[in-house]
Design an enzyme around this catalytic site. Structure first.
Site, mmCIF file in Angstrom:
data_model
loop_
_atom_site.group_PDB
_atom_site.id
_atom_site.type_symbol
_atom_site.label_atom_id
_atom_site.label_comp_id
_atom_site.label_asym_id
_atom_site.label_seq_id
_atom_site.Cartn_x
_atom_site.Cartn_y
_atom_site.Cartn_z
ATOM 1 N N GLU A 115 54.121 39.719 29.321
ATOM 2 C CA GLU A 115 52.811 39.096 29.127
ATOM 3 C C GLU A 115 51.713 40.093 29.504
ATOM 4 O O GLU A 115 51.918 40.930 30.387
ATOM 5 C CB GLU A 115 52.663 37.853 30.022
ATOM 6 C CG GLU A 115 53.763 36.823 29.866
ATOM 7 C CD GLU A 115 53.729 35.762 30.953
ATOM 8 O OE1 GLU A 115 52.622 35.419 31.411
ATOM 9 O OE2 GLU A 115 54.809 35.279 31.353
ATOM 10 N N LYS A 117 48.443 41.299 31.483
ATOM 11 C CA LYS A 117 47.880 40.952 32.790
ATOM 12 C C LYS A 117 46.362 40.822 32.631
ATOM 13 O O LYS A 117 45.648 41.810 32.598
ATOM 14 C CB LYS A 117 48.237 42.002 33.837
ATOM 15 C CG LYS A 117 47.858 41.591 35.245
ATOM 16 C CD LYS A 117 48.379 42.607 36.267
ATOM 17 C CE LYS A 117 48.056 42.137 37.672
ATOM 18 N NZ LYS A 117 46.616 42.051 37.931
ATOM 19 N N ASP A 119 42.565 40.351 33.360
ATOM 20 C CA ASP A 119 41.715 40.759 34.478
ATOM 21 C C ASP A 119 40.660 39.684 34.713
ATOM 22 O O ASP A 119 39.524 39.780 34.258
ATOM 23 C CB ASP A 119 41.058 42.106 34.167
ATOM 24 C CG ASP A 119 40.528 42.790 35.427
ATOM 25 O OD1 ASP A 119 40.869 42.330 36.532
ATOM 26 O OD2 ASP A 119 39.781 43.765 35.302
ATOM 27 N N TYR A 236 49.886 30.503 32.777
ATOM 28 C CA TYR A 236 51.106 31.312 32.739
ATOM 29 C C TYR A 236 52.159 30.959 33.785
ATOM 30 O O TYR A 236 53.222 31.562 33.807
ATOM 31 C CB TYR A 236 50.752 32.791 32.900
ATOM 32 C CG TYR A 236 49.854 33.093 34.092
ATOM 33 C CD1 TYR A 236 50.328 33.046 35.390
ATOM 34 C CD2 TYR A 236 48.519 33.442 33.895
ATOM 35 C CE1 TYR A 236 49.511 33.328 36.474
ATOM 36 C CE2 TYR A 236 47.690 33.717 34.956
ATOM 37 C CZ TYR A 236 48.199 33.659 36.259
ATOM 38 O OH TYR A 236 47.368 33.924 37.331
ATOM 39 N N LYS A 323 51.344 48.160 35.745
ATOM 40 C CA LYS A 323 49.947 48.512 35.552
ATOM 41 C C LYS A 323 49.769 49.672 34.554
ATOM 42 O O LYS A 323 50.640 50.522 34.404
ATOM 43 C CB LYS A 323 49.322 48.909 36.896
ATOM 44 C CG LYS A 323 49.239 47.781 37.915
ATOM 45 C CD LYS A 323 48.330 46.685 37.426
ATOM 46 C CE LYS A 323 47.779 45.823 38.517
ATOM 47 N NZ LYS A 323 46.849 46.466 39.418
ATOM 48 N N CYS A 417 37.559 62.582 67.987
ATOM 49 C CA CYS A 417 37.142 61.421 67.200
ATOM 50 C C CYS A 417 35.649 61.540 66.866
ATOM 51 O O CYS A 417 34.832 61.784 67.758
ATOM 52 C CB CYS A 417 37.400 60.138 67.985
ATOM 53 S SG CYS A 417 36.746 58.643 67.205
ATOM 54 N N CYS A 420 33.801 58.614 69.112
ATOM 55 C CA CYS A 420 33.751 58.586 70.581
ATOM 56 C C CYS A 420 34.030 59.936 71.227
ATOM 57 O O CYS A 420 33.974 60.060 72.460
ATOM 58 C CB CYS A 420 34.740 57.560 71.116
ATOM 59 S SG CYS A 420 36.481 58.049 70.916
ATOM 60 N N CYS A 435 42.843 58.293 66.876
ATOM 61 C CA CYS A 435 42.054 58.451 68.096
ATOM 62 C C CYS A 435 42.837 57.840 69.248
ATOM 63 O O CYS A 435 43.329 56.709 69.148
ATOM 64 C CB CYS A 435 40.703 57.755 67.934
ATOM 65 S SG CYS A 435 39.744 57.688 69.467
ATOM 66 N N CYS A 440 37.476 53.466 72.318
ATOM 67 C CA CYS A 440 36.675 53.997 71.206
ATOM 68 C C CYS A 440 35.863 52.869 70.570
ATOM 69 O O CYS A 440 36.424 51.833 70.196
ATOM 70 C CB CYS A 440 37.592 54.620 70.156
ATOM 71 S SG CYS A 440 36.710 55.172 68.665
#
Length: 676
Positions: A115, A117, A119, A236, A323, A417, A420, A435, A440
């Protein structure tokens, strides 16, 4: 005109309009002009306006009529609306086929249904005895928004199901007593362009793409606005169904069309090779379709085989979304920045010269980690090919090194980081830098945003900006500190008036008695989403029992895998977790679990299927009683079913239970079992 004649004309008009709707939206074979259709509708409206007592809920005129809502209600799906795993190339699709064959212990070709797909926005419509009664969005798969009035405005969704008649005028098939059917609301590309042109002329913001416009249209609080949008729908899949049964996906789709439920084109494929052939054909004709698609959906055709295959977590083993290759464009990487998430993970992000990808303006793309950057040799200033992976997430595919000028700069992950200045490490065996600073601010903000969010502790009015103010002013270091904040501490903060401060304090106070699953979810345990939190809450019944569970015990829980079990066990073994939970207790947090409030759970671990009409309770009430007693309600009968509760007019599920030797309970026996 006598009342009898008037009623006859009413029924003829309604029947003719429903027939023409089916011919237009389902069969794509209209028999009358738009003008003739409008004439029929106007005559029906005239009669109903003169005799409003003759209006029925399923009349074609009742597409719009409800007052605007203040907010959408929520609906719990009887059968979860599962998401699909993705195959991004032929190899992954073939791996799916091999997994199916291994699970079924066969080497023979599997029959699939192929089938497109669509959107759009997934929804569920419920029909009782052929009449549309309610509808909802997919939501999180378990709970969606009640959009009944909006779905009624979509002309492609019938308010009454159709029935074919034989030569003697008798129905060729029974209408189900209850039908929960799933589909996709979408907007044609031409209608989308027309809508955007109208919005541009009126100075309204434009929709980014057809999916965005369909989703925004269906979620309007005023159904009269939805009615003005050119929405369509395809169906579906099924949720629960009573009074009719199907042997396969292909048979079900054929019956949908007979009932007046529009379906997209689909094919029955005898092997995975035939699926691939259909996929390539669809890819070639993608742009010629009137609506947007982002790939195909491949499903095992046989419902019996689907049942044998079952599901993993929240996706079925018997279906996959195959896809299309993502749309690609070329642009410049202006910079590479680093974002810090609530787990401390550092993620490099490319800042792009904005470019349009299938209707979406993309200005940033994830680079995942340092290894990915080095593998693709990505540098600041490079010309890059980018795509939306799965037509959703922007990513850099490759660099066009022939366009380099020599001014490009290599990127290296920082050792401190960026938020921080704490030390950054890359744990052995991981691709992600993290980190190490427990305090942080980025980690704190991320955890706190999750903790106060609607689906977690639902502390209304406490925004990200307010949380940053709390941290910056030293009011909190962790989520438990929220419960020690006073109104006097809030008043000096920026833009914090007396009423605002009072609202914040009340919202925090209101969250002190969370449901167990919400609290588990709010803790932000790695790999524990909302659904998994509900599974854990239902199984253990209390936070203390969950804290004491070993990794081995956790793996025995239905739907909990080894990775989740390890993460949960490690989380509760940390000293900082113990300290945090003690702070919550001292702050007065009282966790409740409605599922175990009644005490003992006599049905713990038992699987039930409900069929037929119960005399003393609704199906929803029976389901709630089972879940409160620790049981689980499934939509279909299998060898793993413990009990089938059969009311009057029980159909194929009862026969299946008898065939498999599953215990069948009458309503009285079911109530006796609950009271044991």
């Amino acid at each position: 005109m006598s009342d009898t004649q008037l009623l006859q004309e009413l029924e003829t008009l309604r029947s003719d309009i429903r027939r023409h709707n089916k011919l237009y939206y389902v069969d794509d074979n209209p028999e009358v002009s738009d003008a003739e259709y409008d004439r029929l509708m106007r005559r029906l409206q005239e009669i109903e306006a003169a005799r409003p007592e003759l209006i029925t809920p399923d009349s074609p005129t009742q597409r719009v009529g409800a007052a605007p809502l203040k907010e959408f209600g929520t609906v719990t799906h009887n059968v979860p609306m599962l998401s699909l795993a993705n195959a991004m190339d032929e190899e992954e699709l073939k791996e799916f086929d091999q997994r199916v064959k291994r699970a079924l212990s066969t080497t023979a070709d599997i029959e699939y249904v192929f089938e497109p797909k669509i959107d759009g926005l997934a929804f569920e419509a419920i029909y009782e005895h052929g009449v549309f009664v309610s509808g909802s969005t997919r939501g999180d798969g378990v709970t969606g928004e009640d959009v009944t009035q909006n779905l009624k405005t979509v002309k492609a969704i019938p308010l009454r199901l159709s029935q074919e008649l034989d030569a003697d005028g008798k129905p060729t098939f029974p209408l189900p007593s209850r039908l929960e059917v799933r589909g996709e609301v979408y907007m044609d590309k031409a209608d989308f362009a027309k809508l955007n042109k109208e919005r541009e002329q009126t100075g309204e913001p434009l929709f980014a793409n057809p999916r965005n416009s369909a989703a925004g249209s269906l979620r309007q609080l005023d159904p009269t606005i939805t009615a003005k949008r050119p929405l369509k729908a395809f169906f579906y899949a099924l949720g629960q169904v009573e009074g009719i049964s199907f042997a396969s996906q292909f048979e079900m789709l054929a019956m949908f069309r007979k009932m007046g439920l529009p379906t997209a084109f689909h094919y029955r494929c005898q092997s995975i090779e035939e699926v691939l052939q259909r996929y390539h054909e669809l890819h070639e004709r993608r742009d010629s379709l009137p609506y947007e698609i982002d790939g195909s959906v491949v499903k095992v055709n046989s419902f019996q085989l689907q049942q044998e295959l079952g599901m993993i977590s929240r996706s079925p083993r018997w279906a996959i979304a195959f896809k299309f290759p993502a749309t690609q464009e070329t642009t410049t990487i202006n910079d590479i920045i680093v974002q810090v998430g609530r787990t401390g993970a550092l993620t490099p992000v490319a800042v792009l010269e904005p470019v349009n990808l299938r209707g979406v303006l993309v200005s940033r793309a994830t680079l995942h980690n340092q290894d990915e950057i080095e593998r693709k040799d990505i540098r600041i200033g490079d010309t890059a090919v980018i795509q939306r992976a799965g037509d959703v997430i922007p990513e850099v595919v490759k660099i066009i090194d022939t366009k380099r000028t020599g001014n490009e700069q290599k990127f290296v992950m920082p050792t401190q980081c960026p938020v921080c200045k704490g030390a950054v490490v890359r744990p052995a065996g991981e691709a992600v830098h993290r980190c190490t600073n427990h305090d942080c601010p980025a980690k704190q903000i991320g955890h706190l945003e999750h903790f106060v969010s609607k689906r977690a502790m639902n502390i209304d009015g406490v925004s990200s900006k307010l949380l940053e103010l709390f941290i910056d002013n030293g009011l909190i270091k962790d989520a438990a500190d929220l419960y020690s904040i006073t109104k006097a501490q809030l008043l000096p903060l920026e833009r914090m008036a007396d009423k605002s401060a009072e609202n914040v304090i009340q919202a925090i106070e209101k969250s002190k008695q969370p449901e167990l699953w919400r609290f588990i979810f709010a803790l932000g345990i790695r790999h524990v989403g909302e659904h998994t939190a509900k599974v854990l809450a239902k199984h253990f019944g209390s936070l203390d029992k969950l804290r004491q569970a070993t990794e081995a015990e956790l793996t025995t829980v239905y739907e909990i895998g080894t990775e989740v079990a390890k993460s949960v066990a490690q989380f509760f073994q940390k000293p900082e977790t113990d300290m945090l939970l003690k702070k919550f207790a001292a702050a007065g947090i009282q966790i409740v679990n409605p599922q175990s409030a009644a005490g003992a759970q006599p049905l713990a671990g038992k699987s039930f299927v409900l069929t037929g009409t119960l005399a003393t309770m609704t199906r929803d009430a029976a389901k709630e009683m089972i879940e409160k007693a620790g049981g689980r309600v499934a939509s279909s009968v299998s060898k793993n079913t413990d009990y089938v509760v059969a009311g009057s007019d029980a159909g194929s599920k009862l026969a299946k239970a008898q065939q498999l030797g599953v215990t069948v309970l009458s309503e009285e026996e079911f109530q006796a079992l609950l009271n044991e």
